[in-house]
Scaffold this active site. Structure first.
Site, PDB file in Angstrom:
ATOM      1  N   GLY A  53       0.865  -1.172   0.000  1.00 37.60           N
ATOM      2  CA  GLY A  53       0.000   0.000   0.000  1.00 37.60           C
ATOM      3  C   GLY A  53       0.896   1.213   0.000  1.00 37.60           C
ATOM      4  O   GLY A  53       1.820   1.289  -0.796  1.00 37.60           O
ATOM      5  N   GLU A  54       0.663   2.101   0.922  1.00 35.21           N
ATOM      6  CA  GLU A  54       1.478   3.314   1.009  1.00 35.21           C
ATOM      7  C   GLU A  54       2.066   3.369   2.422  1.00 35.21           C
ATOM      8  O   GLU A  54       1.341   3.586   3.393  1.00 35.21           O
ATOM      9  CB  GLU A  54       0.593   4.524   0.707  1.00 35.21           C
ATOM     10  CG  GLU A  54       1.342   5.769   0.338  1.00 35.21           C
ATOM     11  CD  GLU A  54       2.406   5.564  -0.725  1.00 35.21           C
ATOM     12  OE1 GLU A  54       2.108   4.995  -1.782  1.00 35.21           O
ATOM     13  OE2 GLU A  54       3.561   5.965  -0.484  1.00 35.21           O
ATOM     14  N   SER A  55       3.377   3.179   2.515  1.00 32.50           N
ATOM     15  CA  SER A  55       3.992   3.053   3.844  1.00 32.50           C
ATOM     16  C   SER A  55       3.837   4.327   4.676  1.00 32.50           C
ATOM     17  O   SER A  55       3.659   4.261   5.894  1.00 32.50           O
ATOM     18  CB  SER A  55       5.465   2.682   3.706  1.00 32.50           C
ATOM     19  OG  SER A  55       6.131   3.585   2.861  1.00 32.50           O
ATOM     20  N   CYS A  70       5.936  -5.560   0.032  1.00 35.92           N
ATOM     21  CA  CYS A  70       6.037  -4.229  -0.571  1.00 35.92           C
ATOM     22  C   CYS A  70       6.069  -3.150   0.513  1.00 35.92           C
ATOM     23  O   CYS A  70       7.041  -3.074   1.258  1.00 35.92           O
ATOM     24  CB  CYS A  70       4.910  -4.042  -1.586  1.00 35.92           C
ATOM     25  SG  CYS A  70       5.329  -2.805  -2.814  1.00 35.92           S
ATOM     26  N   ARG A 126      12.658   3.108  -1.205  1.00 33.87           N
ATOM     27  CA  ARG A 126      11.259   3.204  -1.654  1.00 33.87           C
ATOM     28  C   ARG A 126      11.185   3.617  -3.119  1.00 33.87           C
ATOM     29  O   ARG A 126      12.057   4.312  -3.613  1.00 33.87           O
ATOM     30  CB  ARG A 126      10.510   4.246  -0.835  1.00 33.87           C
ATOM     31  CG  ARG A 126      10.310   3.874   0.604  1.00 33.87           C
ATOM     32  CD  ARG A 126       9.521   4.972   1.314  1.00 33.87           C
ATOM     33  NE  ARG A 126       8.216   5.152   0.700  1.00 33.87           N
ATOM     34  CZ  ARG A 126       7.453   6.231   0.874  1.00 33.87           C
ATOM     35  NH1 ARG A 126       7.874   7.225   1.605  1.00 33.87           N
ATOM     36  NH2 ARG A 126       6.267   6.316   0.293  1.00 33.87           N
ATOM     37  N   ILE A 158       4.615  -3.067  -7.895  1.00 28.32           N
ATOM     38  CA  ILE A 158       3.880  -1.804  -8.058  1.00 28.32           C
ATOM     39  C   ILE A 158       4.608  -0.722  -7.268  1.00 28.32           C
ATOM     40  O   ILE A 158       4.625  -0.765  -6.040  1.00 28.32           O
ATOM     41  CB  ILE A 158       2.422  -1.931  -7.549  1.00 28.32           C
ATOM     42  CG1 ILE A 158       1.694  -3.080  -8.252  1.00 28.32           C
ATOM     43  CG2 ILE A 158       1.677  -0.609  -7.766  1.00 28.32           C
ATOM     44  CD1 ILE A 158       0.328  -3.402  -7.672  1.00 28.32           C
ATOM     45  N   ARG A 159       5.215   0.192  -7.994  1.00 29.29           N
ATOM     46  CA  ARG A 159       6.027   1.239  -7.341  1.00 29.29           C
ATOM     47  C   ARG A 159       6.835   0.632  -6.195  1.00 29.29           C
ATOM     48  O   ARG A 159       6.806   1.067  -5.042  1.00 29.29           O
ATOM     49  CB  ARG A 159       5.132   2.385  -6.836  1.00 29.29           C
ATOM     50  CG  ARG A 159       4.489   3.123  -8.008  1.00 29.29           C
ATOM     51  CD  ARG A 159       3.559   4.266  -7.698  1.00 29.29           C
ATOM     52  NE  ARG A 159       3.535   4.744  -6.347  1.00 29.29           N
ATOM     53  CZ  ARG A 159       4.193   5.812  -5.890  1.00 29.29           C
ATOM     54  NH1 ARG A 159       4.992   6.471  -6.697  1.00 29.29           N
ATOM     55  NH2 ARG A 159       4.054   6.206  -4.674  1.00 29.29           N
ATOM     56  N   HIS A 211       4.013  -8.144  -4.730  1.00 24.34           N
ATOM     57  CA  HIS A 211       2.700  -8.441  -4.121  1.00 24.34           C
ATOM     58  C   HIS A 211       2.294  -9.897  -4.396  1.00 24.34           C
ATOM     59  O   HIS A 211       1.602 -10.142  -5.392  1.00 24.34           O
ATOM     60  CB  HIS A 211       1.630  -7.534  -4.741  1.00 24.34           C
ATOM     61  CG  HIS A 211       1.682  -6.111  -4.295  1.00 24.34           C
ATOM     62  ND1 HIS A 211       0.896  -5.618  -3.289  1.00 24.34           N
ATOM     63  CD2 HIS A 211       2.426  -5.076  -4.724  1.00 24.34           C
ATOM     64  CE1 HIS A 211       1.145  -4.329  -3.114  1.00 24.34           C
ATOM     65  NE2 HIS A 211       2.078  -3.976  -3.984  1.00 24.34           N
ATOM     66  N   GLU A 216       0.052 -11.512  -3.018  1.00 25.12           N
ATOM     67  CA  GLU A 216      -1.399 -11.650  -2.813  1.00 25.12           C
ATOM     68  C   GLU A 216      -2.196 -11.229  -4.049  1.00 25.12           C
ATOM     69  O   GLU A 216      -3.399 -11.427  -4.102  1.00 25.12           O
ATOM     70  CB  GLU A 216      -1.837 -10.847  -1.585  1.00 25.12           C
ATOM     71  CG  GLU A 216      -1.964  -9.349  -1.764  1.00 25.12           C
ATOM     72  CD  GLU A 216      -0.630  -8.611  -1.850  1.00 25.12           C
ATOM     73  OE1 GLU A 216       0.436  -9.253  -1.877  1.00 25.12           O
ATOM     74  OE2 GLU A 216      -0.663  -7.358  -1.923  1.00 25.12           O
TER      75      GLU A 216
HETATM   76  N1  GLN Z   1       5.535   2.951  -3.026  1.00 27.60           N
HETATM   77  C1  GLN Z   1       4.903   2.449  -1.840  1.00 27.60           C
HETATM   78  C2  GLN Z   1       5.541   3.036  -0.580  1.00 27.60           C
HETATM   79  O1  GLN Z   1       6.508   3.694  -0.659  1.00 27.60           O
HETATM   80  C3  GLN Z   1       4.950   0.952  -1.786  1.00 27.60           C
HETATM   81  C4  GLN Z   1       4.224   0.404  -2.967  1.00 27.60           C
HETATM   82  C5  GLN Z   1       3.444  -0.836  -2.699  1.00 27.60           C
HETATM   83  O2  GLN Z   1       3.247  -1.271  -1.568  1.00 27.60           O
HETATM   84  N2  GLN Z   1       2.937  -1.381  -3.763  1.00 27.60           N
HETATM   85  O3  GLN Z   1       5.044   2.842   0.496  1.00 27.60           O
END
Ligand code: GLN
Length: 183
Positions: A47-49, A79, A99, A126-127, A162, A164
């Site tokens: 997700g987004e840390s 991730c 990151r 993903i990113r 990921h 999942e």
């Molecule tokens: N770019 C996200 C972060 O810095 C991590 C990306 C992800 O969990 N798919 O938190």
């Protein structure tokens, strides 16, 4: 056996479905009250840390989660979940994570690649982050294009991608059997 899934933000529902497919009970951890339930392991999803760190602080979850992991609670970080465990965040694992490490062009991609002890698995990035430094106690499980994308240290297993978001259950099964020692 019951596995907690940090459910503040991100891809927690997909982890819940993955565990359900494996016949494993789970509890979504959104606050301190959910956290009180006994659990045999914890998944930190992607997700987004930054958002997850903020909500963890707001919900007073940071200290108890950090302590439980340091005390040996089995954890799977995928991730952003891997970012949460590094030395700049919860400080549970002896790794430094970069990151958004693949830049804009390669922000998201898929591949099939080998993980030590598990084999070939489909990977969705993903990113994604990667591990740019790891201490001696960390076992590197996969290196893709010169970057560490999966590793473990005692009770902690992390990956840049990921698992999942695919149909492949091998990472979860490996974590449940080798790290949680139960499945
Ligand atoms: N770019 C996200 C972060 O810095 C991590 C990306 C992800 O969990 N798919 O938190």
């Amino acid at each position: 056996m019951k596995i907690g899934i940090l459910a503040l933000q991100g891809a927690f529902e997909e982890h819940r479905q993955m565990l359900e497919r494996l016949g494993v009970m789970s509890v979504l951890v959104r606050n301190l009250n959910d956290w009180q339930q006994p659990m045999d392991g914890l998944i930190l999803p992607g997700g987004e840390s930054t958002a997850m760190m903020k909500i963890m602080k707001d919900e007073a979850l940071m200290e108890p989660v950090r302590k439980a992991i340091r005390d040996g609670l089995p954890v799977l970080g995928t991730c952003a979940g891997m970012i949460l465990l590094d030395d700049k965040h919860l400080g549970c694992m002896d790794i430094t994570v970069k990151r958004n490490a693949y830049g804009r062009q390669l922000g998201s991609f898929q591949t099939i690649y080998n993980i030590k002890g598990i084999g070939e698995v489909p990977m969705v990035f993903i990113r994604a982050p990667y591990i740019e430094r790891n201490g001696n106690g960390v076992e590197v499980l996969s290196v893709l294009d010169g970057h560490v994308i999966a590793a473990c240290q005692q009770n902690m297993l992390v990956c840049s991608f990921h698992p999942e978001l695919t149909e492949d259950t091998s990472i979860h099964r490996y974590w449940l059997s080798v790290i949680c020692g139960k499945h």
